[in-house]
Design an enzyme around this catalytic site. Structure first.
Site: not given
Ligand code: C5P
Length: 300
Positions: A11, A141
């Site tokens: 994406k 995501d």
């Molecule tokens: O959800 P995901 O594991 O992909 O997110 C990776 C990192 O990105 C999280 O540990 C966080 O630090 C940050 N993040 C965030 N807010 C979001 C998505 C991700 O702070 N909405």
């Protein structure tokens, strides 16, 4: 029993705005996400034992529980132990095309494909929203990667409203080979620098409402390509571009040629440009390559 081979598309973020903090430590976001034709292939096949096995020939993709695809299979094995006992374990083979840690949701796309594939393999009959609910526990995501297409994403990124499909665009992508940016670093740095400007929690709902009628959503509804190009936005550029000079250079190289718009995707370091035709994409590729020797992908 059957085997399945699924495509796991990457994406790009046409829009990424960081609105505020969340009680769970994540950020409240407003994003417009778009699937592209760059995709990994995920092969799933049943194996005799009750284990989950991951194989991938990419050196940066671990074959263990650090891999989101492994965690997706493990999640379903724990949720549905009877299915695991009945159908046995699974081998997951990841044929990697999407660059790793590149802001293209490659890991999330793999996890999404594993959830969809095991649902078929084990005949679980889960609905798309049930799969997305499980996917949200793996990464922000993953729910989008299950649905694909074009969508407005709010909350952590897991609350989705489908938008009309974008057609007639070509996407040109480029990334420095050995450069990766940690998503957690990008968000933490953003909080340190811009946390004082965050929207107070009591205003978040009103802000979310406004997004649904915001300019980018309007431009997509009207299929106004040049407006979409002008409205590309990514708050994470504010922290990535000052630190990663190469990303800035790439962004400038794209903007110096005739594109509808150029932007870093997600937490980077991939930069993409939207152009109107394949001929225009090839022209952009030639010009950018003459300035910076990099692999470039063209889709659409
Ligand atoms: O959800 P995901 O594991 O992909 O997110 C990776 C990192 O990105 C999280 O540990 C966080 O630090 C940050 N993040 C965030 N807010 C979001 C998505 C991700 O702070 N909405």
């Amino acid at each position: 029993m059957r085997s399945y081979s699924l495509l796991a598309p990457a994406k790009i973020n046409l829009y990424l705005e960081i609105i505020g903090d969340r009680p769970d430590g994540y950020h409240e976001l407003a994003m417009v996400l778009q699937s592209i034709d760059l995709a990994d292939r995920i092969d799933l096949r049943p194996i005799g034992t009750d284990t989950i096995r991951v194989r991938c020939d990419h050196p940066q993709v671990p074959p263990d529980k650090n891999n989101l695809a492994y965690r997706a299979a493990d999640l379903l094995a724990k949720q549905f132990p009877d299915a695991l006992a009945r159908y046995g374990g699974i081998e997951i083979v990841i044929h990697k095309q999407i660059p790793v840690a590149a802001g293209l949701a490659g890991g999330s796309a793999n996890a999404a494909a594993v959830l969809v594939g095991i649902d078929l393999l084990w005949e679980l009959g889960l609905t798309q929203s049930e799969l997305q609910e499980l996917g949200a526990t793996l990464g922000s995501d993953v729910p989008f990667c299950i649905a694909g297409g074009t969508a407005l994403a709010t909350g952590r990124g897991e609350k989705l409203s489908p938008l009309p499909d974008l057609d007639g665009f070509c996407v040109v992508l480029a990334k420095y080979r050995n450069l990766s940016i940690s998503t957690a670093w990008a968000y933490q740095t953003y909080r340190q620098k811009f946390g004082s400007t965050y929207c107070p929690p009591e205003d978040l709902e009103c802000r979310r409402e406004r997004l649904h009628s915001g300019p980018m959503v309007g431009a997509i509804a009207h299929k106004d390509r040049s407006k979409i190009g002008q409205l590309l936005h990514n708050d994470l550029e504010k922290v990535a571009l000052p630190v990663y000079e190469q990303v800035l250079q790439l962004r400038q190289a794209f903007e110096s040629v005739s594109v509808l718009g150029a932007m870093m995707s997600g937490s980077g370091p991939t930069v993409f440009a939207l152009v109107e035709s394949r001929a225009a994409a090839l022209e952009v590729e030639a010009k950018v390559k003459s300035a910076i020797a990099l692999p470039i992908w063209i889709f659409g």
